[in-house]
Design a protein around this motif. Structure first.
Motif, PDB file in Angstrom:
ATOM      1  N   UNK A   1       0.836  -1.204   0.000  1.00  0.00           N
ATOM      2  CA  UNK A   1       0.000   0.000   0.000  1.00  0.00           C
ATOM      3  C   UNK A   1       0.868   1.250   0.000  1.00  0.00           C
ATOM      4  N   UNK A   2       1.949   1.237   0.788  1.00  0.00           N
ATOM      5  CA  UNK A   2       2.846   2.393   0.837  1.00  0.00           C
ATOM      6  C   UNK A   2       3.494   2.648  -0.526  1.00  0.00           C
ATOM      7  N   UNK A   3       3.788   1.603  -1.257  1.00  0.00           N
ATOM      8  CA  UNK A   3       4.355   1.714  -2.601  1.00  0.00           C
ATOM      9  C   UNK A   3       3.329   2.238  -3.591  1.00  0.00           C
ATOM     10  N   UNK A   4       2.173   1.631  -3.643  1.00  0.00           N
ATOM     11  CA  UNK A   4       1.190   1.962  -4.676  1.00  0.00           C
ATOM     12  C   UNK A   4       0.380   3.221  -4.366  1.00  0.00           C
TER      13      UNK A   4
ATOM     14  N   UNK B   1       3.175   9.265  -1.944  1.00  0.00           N
ATOM     15  CA  UNK B   1       2.915  10.643  -2.361  1.00  0.00           C
ATOM     16  C   UNK B   1       3.334  10.941  -3.801  1.00  0.00           C
ATOM     17  N   UNK B   2       4.391  10.290  -4.284  1.00  0.00           N
ATOM     18  CA  UNK B   2       4.780  10.460  -5.681  1.00  0.00           C
ATOM     19  C   UNK B   2       3.668   9.986  -6.600  1.00  0.00           C
ATOM     20  N   UNK B   3       3.113   8.825  -6.292  1.00  0.00           N
ATOM     21  CA  UNK B   3       2.030   8.262  -7.100  1.00  0.00           C
ATOM     22  C   UNK B   3       0.791   9.144  -7.034  1.00  0.00           C
TER      23      UNK B   3
ATOM     24  N   UNK C   1       3.351  -1.239 -11.274  1.00  0.00           N
ATOM     25  CA  UNK C   1       3.059  -0.144 -12.202  1.00  0.00           C
ATOM     26  C   UNK C   1       1.723  -0.390 -12.913  1.00  0.00           C
ATOM     27  N   UNK C   2       1.427  -1.658 -13.212  1.00  0.00           N
ATOM     28  CA  UNK C   2       0.137  -1.969 -13.824  1.00  0.00           C
ATOM     29  C   UNK C   2      -1.015  -1.642 -12.895  1.00  0.00           C
ATOM     30  N   UNK C   3      -0.881  -2.014 -11.632  1.00  0.00           N
ATOM     31  CA  UNK C   3      -1.933  -1.727 -10.656  1.00  0.00           C
ATOM     32  C   UNK C   3      -2.099  -0.220 -10.439  1.00  0.00           C
ATOM     33  N   UNK C   4      -0.972   0.487 -10.327  1.00  0.00           N
ATOM     34  CA  UNK C   4      -1.022   1.935 -10.147  1.00  0.00           C
ATOM     35  C   UNK C   4      -1.687   2.607 -11.347  1.00  0.00           C
TER      36      UNK C   4
ATOM     37  N   UNK D   1      11.537   3.225  -1.682  1.00  0.00           N
ATOM     38  CA  UNK D   1      12.743   4.044  -1.692  1.00  0.00           C
ATOM     39  C   UNK D   1      12.968   4.717  -3.022  1.00  0.00           C
ATOM     40  N   UNK D   2      12.591   4.070  -4.121  1.00  0.00           N
ATOM     41  CA  UNK D   2      12.752   4.656  -5.451  1.00  0.00           C
ATOM     42  C   UNK D   2      11.867   5.885  -5.593  1.00  0.00           C
ATOM     43  N   UNK D   3      10.619   5.810  -5.103  1.00  0.00           N
ATOM     44  CA  UNK D   3       9.740   6.983  -5.128  1.00  0.00           C
ATOM     45  C   UNK D   3      10.324   8.092  -4.245  1.00  0.00           C
TER      46      UNK D   3
END
Length: 228
Positions: free
Chosen positions: A19-22, A25-27, A142-145, A220-222
Motif C-alpha cells: 500500500x505504501x508503494x502503490x 505521495x509520488x504516485x 506499475x500496472x496496478x497503479x 525508496x525509489x519513489x
C-alpha cells in the motif's frame, strides 16, 4: 486475482509496504497533477538507468529459465525493453529537454543502486523464482497503479493533465496485457517448481520475502524523486 494467484498471495502478505508503494505521495501526485516537475524529472533520469539494469535482469532470466517457453518469454521481454520501452522513455525525456547521452552519463543515486543490484543479486544467487519474485513488484505494481489512477482520473492516454501520458501508458491495454502475461508466467513457474500446493513449500516464505523486499525498495525509489 488481478495478475494471477501467486502475485495475489505475495501482495496480500506484503500488504502494508505494498500500500505504501502503490499509494506513495509520488504516485498520488501523478494522479492529481500536483507532483513537482523537478521530482518527475529526477525520477525520469533515474528510471532510464533503472531500465538498463532491468534489461540485464531479464537477460539473466533467459539463463535461469527452466523451460524453453520461459526462455522465449524472457527473451521477448528483453527485446521489448531494449527496443521499445527504453526508446519511448528516451523520447519522453527528450520532450523534457533531456537527451539520451545526458541520461546515460547521469549519476546513479543510492536508492537506484540498492534496488537494481538487489534484483540482479536475487537472480545471480538464486534461481528463476527468486528473480521473478524480485522483478514482480515493478512490473505488476506499475500496472496496478496505472489502472487505479486511470479509474480515478479518467486518463487512458495523452490528455491535458500534467501526467496523463504516464498514467495512460501503464493503464493502457498493451501494458495491462504484459502484466497478465507476467502473472501467468510466475504462476506457471511456481507450479512447475513447487507443485500445486506452493504455499506449503519450504521455499514459499523465502520467495514472499523477496517480493516484500523489492516492494520496500520501490518505496525508496519513489522517495528518491524528492531527494535533493
Amino acid at each position: 486475482m488481478m495478475y494471477g494467484a501467486t502475485f495475489t498471495a505475495w501482495r496480500a502478505e506484503a500488504a502494508a509496504p505494498w500500500h505504501a508503494f502503490t499509494h506513495h505521495p509520488f504516485v498520488e501526485g501523478l494522479g492529481d497533477g500536483s507532483l513537482p516537475r523537478d521530482a518527475y524529472l529526477r525520477y525520469l533520469v533515474q528510471d532510464y538507468l533503472f531500465l538498463i539494469h532491468f534489461s540485464r535482469a531479464w537477460a539473466l532470466a533467459v539463463t535461469k529459465a527452466g523451460t524453453v517457453d520461459e526462455m522465449r518469454f524472457a527473451a521477448r521481454t528483453l527485446h521489448a525493453l531494449l527496443n521499445e520501452e527504453i526508446a519511448l522513455h528516451v523520447a519522453t525525456c527528450a520532450a523534457e529537454g533531456l537527451d539520451e547521452a545526458a541520461l546515460f552519463e547521469a549519476e546513479e543515486l543510492p536508492q537506484n543502486i540498492a534496488y537494481t543490484r538487489y534484483v540482479l543479486d536475487a537472480g545471480h544467487s538464486g534461481d528463476f523464482l527468486d528473480l521473478m519474485a524480485a522483478l514482480a513488484p515493478c512490473v505488476l505494481g506499475y500496472g496496478e497503479i496505472g489502472r487505479r489512477l486511470a479509474a480515478r482520473t479518467g486518463e487512458t492516454g495523452a490528455g491535458e493533465a500534467p501526467y496523463a501520458e504516464w498514467i495512460g501508458t501503464y493503464a493502457g491495454a498493451d501494458y495491462q496485457r504484459v502484466c497478465h502475461e507476467v502473472g501467468a508466467l510466475i504462476d506457471s513457474a511456481v507450479a512447475h517448481r513447487l507443485g500445486s500446493a506452493a504455499q506449503d513449500s519450504p521455499r514459499w516464505q523465502h520467495l514472499s520475502h523477496r517480493f516484500e523486499t523489492a516492494t520496500r525498495l520501490e518505496i525508496g525509489f519513489w522517495d528518491m524523486a524528492f531527494s535533493q
